[in-house]
Design a protein around this motif. Structure first.
Motif: not given
Length: 85
Positions: A1-16
Motif C-alpha cells: 500500500m503506497g503513501n496516501l498523501f504523496a504527489g498529486p494527492h497532496l496538491w489536490i488537498i492543498l488546492i481544496i
C-alpha cells in the motif's frame, strides 16, 4: 500500500483548502494553529512538572486520606424487594 498523501494527492488537498478558506484567511489560520500548538506544549510541560513535584506512593511523608461515601439511592433500587439469603 503506497503513501496516501504523496504527489498529486497532496496538491489536490492543498488546492481544496485554499478554495475553502481563501488566500486571505490562510495566514490567520496558520497563526492560530501555531498559538494552539504552543499552548498545548506549555500545558503538557506544566502537567509533567506537576507530576514530578507530587510525592511518590512509597514516600513516608505522603499521607492519603479517604472518606466513605454514602451509596446512591437510585429509584430502581427502591422498587426491587430485598434479596433473601
Amino acid at each position: 500500500m503506497g503513501n496516501l498523501f504523496a504527489g498529486p494527492h497532496l496538491w489536490i488537498i492543498l488546492i481544496i483548502i485554499l478554495l475553502l478558506f481563501g488566500a486571505a484567511k490562510l495566514p490567520a489560520l496558520a497563526k492560530s494553529m501555531g498559538q494552539s500548538a504552543r499552548l498545548f506544549k506549555g500545558e503538557m510541560k506544566a502537567m509533567k512538572n506537576d507530576d514530578a513535584q507530587t510525592p511518590a506512593a512509597g514516600d513516608s511523608d505522603a499521607t492519603v486520606t479517604t472518606t466513605a461515601q454514602e451509596p446512591i439511592d437510585r429509584p430502581a433500587d427502591r422498587d426491587t424487594p430485598p434479596r433473601s439469603s
